[in-house]
Design a protein around this motif. Structure first.
Motif, PDB file in Angstrom:
ATOM      1  N   SER A   9       0.845  -1.173   0.000  1.00  0.00           N
ATOM      2  CA  SER A   9       0.000   0.000   0.000  1.00  0.00           C
ATOM      3  C   SER A   9       0.885   1.229   0.000  1.00  0.00           C
ATOM      4  N   LEU A 317       8.159  -0.497  10.605  1.00  0.00           N
ATOM      5  CA  LEU A 317       6.974   0.183  10.076  1.00  0.00           C
ATOM      6  C   LEU A 317       7.003   1.670  10.383  1.00  0.00           C
ATOM      7  N   GLY A 359       2.098  -0.742  20.265  1.00  0.00           N
ATOM      8  CA  GLY A 359       0.932  -1.071  19.450  1.00  0.00           C
ATOM      9  C   GLY A 359       0.153   0.183  19.096  1.00  0.00           C
ATOM     10  N   ILE A 362       1.875   2.359  16.375  1.00  0.00           N
ATOM     11  CA  ILE A 362       1.670   1.877  15.005  1.00  0.00           C
ATOM     12  C   ILE A 362       0.243   2.159  14.538  1.00  0.00           C
ATOM     13  N   LEU A 363      -0.726   1.920  15.414  1.00  0.00           N
ATOM     14  CA  LEU A 363      -2.115   2.184  15.035  1.00  0.00           C
ATOM     15  C   LEU A 363      -2.292   3.666  14.701  1.00  0.00           C
ATOM     16  N   MET A 366      -0.769   4.480  11.295  1.00  0.00           N
ATOM     17  CA  MET A 366      -1.644   4.059  10.207  1.00  0.00           C
ATOM     18  C   MET A 366      -2.823   5.016  10.081  1.00  0.00           C
ATOM     19  N   LEU A 373      -4.945  10.530   3.077  1.00  0.00           N
ATOM     20  CA  LEU A 373      -5.526   9.693   2.037  1.00  0.00           C
ATOM     21  C   LEU A 373      -7.005  10.014   1.855  1.00  0.00           C
TER      22      LEU A 373
ATOM     23  N   ILE B  34      -8.087 -10.048   5.881  1.00  0.00           N
ATOM     24  CA  ILE B  34      -7.300 -10.979   6.695  1.00  0.00           C
ATOM     25  C   ILE B  34      -6.888 -10.267   7.966  1.00  0.00           C
ATOM     26  N   ILE B  36      -4.743 -10.782  11.114  1.00  0.00           N
ATOM     27  CA  ILE B  36      -3.814 -11.590  11.902  1.00  0.00           C
ATOM     28  C   ILE B  36      -3.855 -11.138  13.364  1.00  0.00           C
ATOM     29  N   LEU B  80      -9.514   1.127  10.610  1.00  0.00           N
ATOM     30  CA  LEU B  80      -8.207   1.405  10.015  1.00  0.00           C
ATOM     31  C   LEU B  80      -8.028   0.685   8.682  1.00  0.00           C
ATOM     32  N   ARG B  85      -8.185   2.215   4.836  1.00  0.00           N
ATOM     33  CA  ARG B  85      -7.454   1.390   3.869  1.00  0.00           C
ATOM     34  C   ARG B  85      -5.994   1.187   4.248  1.00  0.00           C
ATOM     35  N   ALA B  86      -5.731   1.085   5.559  1.00  0.00           N
ATOM     36  CA  ALA B  86      -4.373   0.774   6.001  1.00  0.00           C
ATOM     37  C   ALA B  86      -4.100  -0.706   5.747  1.00  0.00           C
ATOM     38  N   ASN B  87      -2.827  -1.046   5.683  1.00  0.00           N
ATOM     39  CA  ASN B  87      -2.442  -2.430   5.424  1.00  0.00           C
ATOM     40  C   ASN B  87      -2.933  -3.354   6.538  1.00  0.00           C
ATOM     41  N   ILE B  89      -2.167  -6.496   7.406  1.00  0.00           N
ATOM     42  CA  ILE B  89      -1.170  -7.234   8.190  1.00  0.00           C
ATOM     43  C   ILE B  89      -0.559  -6.316   9.254  1.00  0.00           C
ATOM     44  N   VAL B  90      -0.269  -5.087   8.834  1.00  0.00           N
ATOM     45  CA  VAL B  90       0.360  -4.140   9.754  1.00  0.00           C
ATOM     46  C   VAL B  90      -0.560  -3.842  10.939  1.00  0.00           C
ATOM     47  N   VAL B  91      -1.836  -3.529  10.642  1.00  0.00           N
ATOM     48  CA  VAL B  91      -2.770  -3.206  11.711  1.00  0.00           C
ATOM     49  C   VAL B  91      -2.976  -4.429  12.608  1.00  0.00           C
ATOM     50  N   ALA B  93      -0.821  -6.846  13.185  1.00  0.00           N
ATOM     51  CA  ALA B  93       0.379  -7.024  14.013  1.00  0.00           C
ATOM     52  C   ALA B  93       0.376  -6.030  15.164  1.00  0.00           C
ATOM     53  N   ALA B  94      -0.030  -4.779  14.869  1.00  0.00           N
ATOM     54  CA  ALA B  94      -0.082  -3.760  15.923  1.00  0.00           C
ATOM     55  C   ALA B  94      -1.081  -4.153  17.004  1.00  0.00           C
ATOM     56  N   LEU B  95      -2.200  -4.701  16.565  1.00  0.00           N
ATOM     57  CA  LEU B  95      -3.239  -5.135  17.512  1.00  0.00           C
ATOM     58  C   LEU B  95      -2.696  -6.228  18.439  1.00  0.00           C
ATOM     59  N   LEU B 300      -8.567 -11.026  -1.154  1.00  0.00           N
ATOM     60  CA  LEU B 300      -8.077 -11.100   0.217  1.00  0.00           C
ATOM     61  C   LEU B 300      -6.950 -10.099   0.431  1.00  0.00           C
ATOM     62  N   ALA B 301      -7.103  -9.301   1.470  1.00  0.00           N
ATOM     63  CA  ALA B 301      -6.085  -8.339   1.903  1.00  0.00           C
ATOM     64  C   ALA B 301      -5.929  -7.152   0.967  1.00  0.00           C
ATOM     65  N   VAL B 302      -6.788  -7.025  -0.013  1.00  0.00           N
ATOM     66  CA  VAL B 302      -6.703  -5.879  -0.911  1.00  0.00           C
ATOM     67  C   VAL B 302      -7.742  -4.843  -0.475  1.00  0.00           C
TER      68      VAL B 302
END
Lengths: 378, 306
Positions: A9, A317, A359, A362-363, A366, A373, B34, B36, B80, B85-87, B89-91, B93-95, B300-302
């Motif tokens: 992205s 990140l 955590g 990072i949130l 984003m 955006l 997705i 995670i 998010l 439209r944040a990534n 996987i990143v969100v 992982a942060a969670l 998926l994931a898009v």
């Protein structure tokens, strides 16, 4: 793309350096600073809700991170593995490989570093230290190779396989220090200490003091635990910056991550690139583990990492996967951890608070990145 | 034979946390999301479920707290990843990192200590044998002498299948996960479907986590999910995004956990760390052996830009 491949992205654009300066400043400094600030504010609110005084707690945290020479040393000490593993994550993320396996790769590196390091008694340090670190890098690379090759050859999700290998690495370490690698005659689950030659020189005692004394200054310097690992981290960040932005391989890694279809049409082998990226990525995390062993710890212990491998994801990140930016974000998260350790001593606040704040940071990053955006309608 | 029965019983006790989380994730992934972060959602559910039950004595309050906590985090994830439209996987992982921190923090400050953790526990959710059915030899004790949460998990399987494959909503979910642009053109609100599915996923992960603390162990330990959320991700892949497949996957992993525990107590020559690592190695082998490229939802994931 199919399976669990995740399309890159916006923040993972081909080159961070192609942005105008104002945007680089915004993305690289203002946003992360805002996010860290917001993370601390929310963390403070939660502290208050839990019945603590947030301001004295944060003041203790600041002292523990930057207040004294000793705390500055601890900050750099904690930042070192975060930077090294964070660099590794950035390489994989640039290639759209979601390597969540830094923790396991770190343990693999530590195992190899210990295995080699305890056997190098009598070697010259100039040879012993690089040998040990090379072993650590190689072991981490092997650990990273597995999710890479499984992804390329069999389409297995690297997210799942790399995470699973974390647990395997941690249990393997636990087995080794209670079994084959246990210190002979020792009572604790730990390996023998490393050979003296295999230990990283300390910055003040082994580098700074001899130079100053050689120049004729007679000064008493505190013997800080800070070792030259931080210099290695800075050096590798510069090397990886060049690799990523100035070499063919770096270009291929970014191209595959940014647009795999275009990369394929340009004749770039996706499989080869992905595997190479995962080798470097895992290798860097392994190096982080090796540095921890040869630096502050000097022997293999169960659970020696407080989660550096997971923090490294946040480090990468926050820096938008730019190697030089990771020097800064690694320092920020190193300070956070060093400060929180002090805060635990001083204000009896559990150090796990660090994870919560990371955590949140990072949130927030984003979220903030997205506000722009939304304003421009994507 | 007794050994097999005990193993199966254990599989039905250890499988449901995975089943809840994986069924929820099936909804999310079918709609193209997705998450995670279900590892963190499970951990939050385990913590709140335990604390809620411990402090009020009511399982319902515990379960309600777990669901509420998972909903809040799920909403943050949905906002998010879908709106912003944040990534994903990143969100996610942060969670996970956030959940690890906040549950550990509150557990230590409220119930534990900085270095020592006081052992506190609750009675686990009572077993509820179903009359007559539980008397069936072999199958009875395995299937019909379980707690309410196990029955609920098993009932959710056909229900999820029905929703996804036999209703208009399910069709919409599949359309959004396969080809959101077309779904949008056909008048389906892509965002709304994705929010819904993400929240279903979060709630079920929260219940799965609560199952661990209130129905299985009766206590909370820091990071007690120990990767079960991630294994649930693998279960979804193994189950080919189909609730019945997910059931088989979850029970298989439940059995592998159970086998690992039994072998440990049976005192084999194998070092216990190898047994502990077994479910994770099985997961790697499983996602590798079952090539999943064809079955995965195409979007998926898009993120969707409407």
């Amino acid at each position: 793309m199919s399976g669990l491949t995740v399309r890159a992205s916006k923040p993972f654009a081909l080159s961070a350096l192609s942005h105008p300066w104002s945007q680089l400043l915004w993305d690289g400094l203002v946003l992360p600073a805002l996010a860290v600030g917001s993370g601390l504010v929310v963390g403070g609110i939660i502290l208050q809700l839990a019945g603590y005084q947030a301001l004295p707690a944060f003041s203790a945290m600041f002292t523990g991170a930057f207040g004294t020479v000793l705390s500055l040393s601890t900050t750099l000490l904690r930042a070192t593995p975060l930077i090294l593993a964070g660099l590794g994550m950035a390489i994989a993320f640039r290639c759209s490989m979601w390597n969540i396996g830094a923790e396991g790769q770190l343990y693999a590196g530590a195992i190899a570093a210990t295995f080699v390091g305890v056997r190098l008694e009598g070697w010259p340090p100039l040879l012993a230290v690089p040998t040990v670190l090379l072993a650590a890098f190689a072991a981490g690379a092997c650990w990273g190779f597995i999710p890479g090759i499984l992804r390329v050859r069999l389409g297995a999700s690297e997210v799942v396989t790399s995470i699973m290998l974390n647990y395997v690495g941690i249990y393997l370490t636990s087995y080794l220090v209670t079994g084959p690698m246990r210190e002979p005659g020792g009572t604790f689950p730990q390996s023998s200490p490393l050979a003296a030659a295999a230990r990283l020189p300390r910055v003040v005692r082994d580098v700074l003091a001899p130079i100053l004394n050689g120049l004729g200054f007679d000064v008493q310097l505190p013997n800080l635990r800070l070792h030259i690992g931080i210099l290695i981290a800075i050096g590798t960040a510069i090397i990886l910056h060049f690799l990523l932005f100035r070499t063919t391989l770096g270009y291929q890694i970014r191209a595959v991550g940014y647009n795999p279809v275009a990369a394929r049409h340009a004749g770039i082998s996706q499989g080869r690139t992905v595997v190479l990226a995962m080798l470097i990525s895992g290798g860097m995390a392994g190096l982080a583990g090796g540095i921890e062993i040869t630096g502050p710890i000097n022997r293999l212990l169960q659970g020696f990492s407080p989660g550096y491998g997971y923090e490294a994801i946040a480090v990468a990140l926050m820096a938008h996967n730019t190697p030089l930016g990771i020097l800064l974000s690694g320092l920020v998260f190193g300070a956070l951890r060093s400060g929180a350790e002090f805060m635990q001593l001083r204000a009896s606040i559990p150090v796990v608070l660090v994870f919560m704040i990371q955590g949140l940071v990072i949130l927030f990053i984003m979220g903030y990145a997205a506000r722009r955006l939304l304003r421009t309608g994507g | 034979m007794l050994w097999v029965r005990l193993l199966l019983e254990a599989a039905f006790r250890l499988g449901p946390p995975l089943l809840y989380a994986a069924l929820g994730e099936t909804f999310a992934e079918r709609s193209g999301i997705i998450n995670i972060g279900i590892e963190g959602l499970m951990l939050t559910g385990a913590f709140l479920g335990f604390i809620g039950t411990f402090s009020t004595g009511s399982y319902l309050v515990g379960l309600g707290s777990a669901v509420a906590g998972a909903l809040v985090l799920g909403l943050a994830f949905a906002f998010l990843t879908i709106t912003v439209r944040a990534n994903q996987i990143v969100v996610g992982a942060a969670l996970n990192i956030f959940s690890l921190g906040i549950t550990g923090f509150f557990f230590r400050t409220s119930y534990g200590g900085l270095t020592t953790v006081r052992a506190i526990s609750i009675e686990t959710l009572p077993l509820l044998p179903i009359p007559l059915l539980s008397d069936i030899p072999f199958l009875g004790p395995v299937l019909f002498q379980q707690s309410l949460l196990v029955y609920l998990a098993l009932l959710l399987v056909p229900l999820s299948f029905f929703i996804i494959h036999r209703t208009a909503l399910g069709l919409a979910i599949q359309a959004v996960g396969e080809y959101p642009r077309a779904a949008d053109t056909a008048g389906i609100n892509v965002y709304r479907i994705r929010y819904l599915c993400t929240l279903i996923g979060a709630v079920l992960a929260g219940i799965g986590g609560a199952f661990l603390s209130i129905a299985h162990t009766g206590t909370f330990i820091e990071n007690m999910t120990a990767g079960r959320g991630f294994i649930a991700l693998a279960v979804v892949i193994l189950g080919r995004w189909n609730p019945y497949g997910v059931l088989i996957g979850a029970l298989t992993f439940g059995a592998s956990f159970a086998l690992q525990l039994r072998l440990q107590t049976a005192g084999t020559q194998v070092p216990y760390q190898f047994l502990q690592a077994l479910p994770y190695i099985v997961t790697i082998l499983a996602v590798t052996a079952f090539r999943s490229r064809i079955a995965a939802p195409k979007a998926l994931a898009v993120p969707y830009t409407g």
